[in-house]
Scaffold this motif. Sequence first.
Motif, short mmCIF file in Angstrom:
data_model
loop_
_atom_site.label_atom_id
_atom_site.label_comp_id
_atom_site.label_asym_id
_atom_site.label_seq_id
_atom_site.Cartn_x
_atom_site.Cartn_y
_atom_site.Cartn_z
N VAL A 74 0.80 -1.15 -0.03
CA VAL A 74 0.19 -0.08 -0.11
C VAL A 74 0.89 1.36 0.02
O VAL A 74 1.81 1.48 1.09
CB VAL A 74 -0.76 0.09 1.26
CG1 VAL A 74 -1.75 1.27 1.34
CG2 VAL A 74 -1.83 -1.07 1.12
N ILE A 75 0.90 2.02 -1.19
CA ILE A 75 1.38 3.24 -1.16
C ILE A 75 0.46 4.37 -1.66
O ILE A 75 -0.05 4.38 -2.52
CB ILE A 75 2.75 3.08 -2.16
CG1 ILE A 75 3.69 2.26 -1.84
CG2 ILE A 75 3.51 4.66 -2.35
CD1 ILE A 75 4.66 1.92 -2.86
N TYR A 76 0.17 5.26 -0.61
CA TYR A 76 -0.70 6.42 -0.79
C TYR A 76 -0.20 7.45 -1.98
O TYR A 76 0.89 7.57 -2.06
CB TYR A 76 -1.20 7.13 0.34
CG TYR A 76 -1.93 5.98 1.40
CD1 TYR A 76 -3.28 6.03 1.06
CD2 TYR A 76 -1.15 5.54 2.53
CE1 TYR A 76 -3.94 5.23 2.10
CE2 TYR A 76 -2.01 4.82 3.27
CZ TYR A 76 -3.37 4.59 3.13
OH TYR A 76 -4.11 3.81 3.87
N TYR A 77 -1.16 8.03 -2.37
CA TYR A 77 -0.81 9.27 -3.15
C TYR A 77 -0.12 10.18 -2.36
O TYR A 77 -0.27 10.48 -1.47
CB TYR A 77 -2.10 9.94 -3.73
CG TYR A 77 -2.58 9.29 -5.10
CD1 TYR A 77 -1.81 8.85 -6.17
CD2 TYR A 77 -4.00 8.98 -5.29
CE1 TYR A 77 -2.36 8.35 -7.35
CE2 TYR A 77 -4.59 8.38 -6.29
CZ TYR A 77 -3.59 8.11 -7.48
OH TYR A 77 -4.20 7.56 -8.60
N GLY A 78 0.97 10.84 -2.89
CA GLY A 78 1.63 12.23 -2.41
C GLY A 78 0.70 13.33 -2.95
O GLY A 78 0.44 13.60 -3.91
N LEU A 195 -8.12 15.56 -1.77
CA LEU A 195 -6.93 16.27 -1.24
C LEU A 195 -7.14 17.47 -2.02
O LEU A 195 -6.76 18.63 -1.41
CB LEU A 195 -5.70 15.63 -1.40
CG LEU A 195 -5.69 14.12 -0.85
CD1 LEU A 195 -4.25 13.57 -1.20
CD2 LEU A 195 -6.02 14.32 0.70
N GLU A 196 -7.64 17.86 -3.04
CA GLU A 196 -7.56 19.01 -3.80
C GLU A 196 -8.57 19.96 -3.32
O GLU A 196 -8.44 21.07 -2.81
CB GLU A 196 -7.75 18.91 -5.37
CG GLU A 196 -6.83 18.17 -6.09
CD GLU A 196 -7.36 17.69 -7.60
OE1 GLU A 196 -6.48 17.65 -8.43
OE2 GLU A 196 -8.58 17.33 -7.70
N ALA A 197 -9.74 19.36 -2.76
CA ALA A 197 -10.51 20.01 -2.16
C ALA A 197 -10.38 20.44 -0.82
O ALA A 197 -10.49 21.61 -0.39
CB ALA A 197 -12.09 19.50 -2.04
N ALA A 198 -9.55 19.82 -0.24
CA ALA A 198 -9.13 20.33 1.21
C ALA A 198 -7.98 21.10 1.01
O ALA A 198 -7.81 22.14 1.73
CB ALA A 198 -8.40 18.70 1.84
N ASN A 199 -7.08 20.91 -0.17
CA ASN A 199 -6.17 22.14 -0.19
C ASN A 199 -6.74 23.44 -0.33
O ASN A 199 -6.23 24.41 0.05
CB ASN A 199 -5.27 21.79 -1.51
CG ASN A 199 -4.27 22.61 -1.73
OD1 ASN A 199 -3.20 22.89 -1.02
ND2 ASN A 199 -4.34 23.41 -2.96
N ALA A 200 -8.05 23.49 -1.02
CA ALA A 200 -8.49 24.76 -1.16
C ALA A 200 -9.27 25.20 0.04
O ALA A 200 -9.97 26.11 -0.14
CB ALA A 200 -9.53 24.54 -2.31
N ASN A 201 -9.38 24.57 1.20
CA ASN A 201 -9.70 24.87 2.27
C ASN A 201 -11.25 24.81 2.35
O ASN A 201 -12.01 25.48 2.90
CB ASN A 201 -9.53 26.15 2.90
CG ASN A 201 -8.04 26.20 3.43
OD1 ASN A 201 -7.48 25.14 3.90
ND2 ASN A 201 -7.21 27.19 3.08
N LEU A 202 -11.73 23.79 1.46
CA LEU A 202 -13.32 23.53 1.48
C LEU A 202 -13.88 22.39 2.30
O LEU A 202 -13.26 21.75 2.65
CB LEU A 202 -13.59 23.04 0.13
CG LEU A 202 -13.43 24.34 -1.26
CD1 LEU A 202 -13.75 23.51 -2.60
CD2 LEU A 202 -14.29 25.22 -1.03
N PRO A 203 -15.02 22.60 2.85
CA PRO A 203 -15.68 21.55 3.83
C PRO A 203 -15.83 20.58 2.67
O PRO A 203 -16.31 21.05 1.55
CB PRO A 203 -16.74 22.42 4.23
CG PRO A 203 -17.02 23.47 3.54
CD PRO A 203 -15.68 23.96 3.06
#
Length: 251
Positions: A74-78, A195-203
């Motif tokens: 198991v290797i997660y996306y970075g 992760l893209e949404a989280a990076n944009a500080n979105l709920p």
Amino acid sequence: SSDLELLTAIVSINKFIVSRHNAEKFFPRAPDFLSRQLSRFVETKTYGCIAISQSVENFLIQSKEWNLATPIHVIYYGYEKHSLKTSISRTELLKKLSIPESSYIIGTIARLAPQKDYPNLLQAFKLFLEIEPNSFLIAVGDGELLDGMRLYATQLEIAHRIKWIGKIANVEDYLQLFDVFVLTSQYEGFGLVLLEAANANLPIIASNISAIPEVLGPGYKYLAEVGEYRDFYSKLKLLDRKSTRLNSSHT
């Protein structure tokens, strides 16, 4: 892709490494036994498999598409947090879309495919429009279900409040518009868009299924039951407050 893996297994005289990116069958449209046999044939030609989440590994084992004679890692996306890199201002993009500045915007970024369960999203949005008539749904993505979902939105009498964007080069242009990000998937191998949404500080409101709790955390309070549009609607109601949205944003 499964086609490339299978072709490589047939023609290559050397062993190779494969990666699996979704919690679904090797050949989704094939019968289970055929998909399983083809996956195991590929396995015999490999050194091992990289699964992008624990959920993908669990699926491979439980479905018996990998017989464990060869290791799974198991290797997660970075993903590196960064400031949004937009090519157009929020005001200009809203004007282009004919959306008033004061609108409440629900957004999703997902292929128009059965896996993403757009009917569930549209039904939740229909309910939400009853309490927030100034809201819009922006759907970024393309796929074979686009015409069907346009028709379904018309049948639900919400088509005038949906913007179908299609496939685009820079999703961050649209992330800047969203008040909340919603993903109604029936399953996910990882869900990089989260992760893209989280990076944009979105709920984020997302299905409590497969790899999504791995990404957002099993205790994340805006996980909704997969396929339950009323649960997604209830989460949308909770986030229809600016203070709540700010407090729920990922950093």
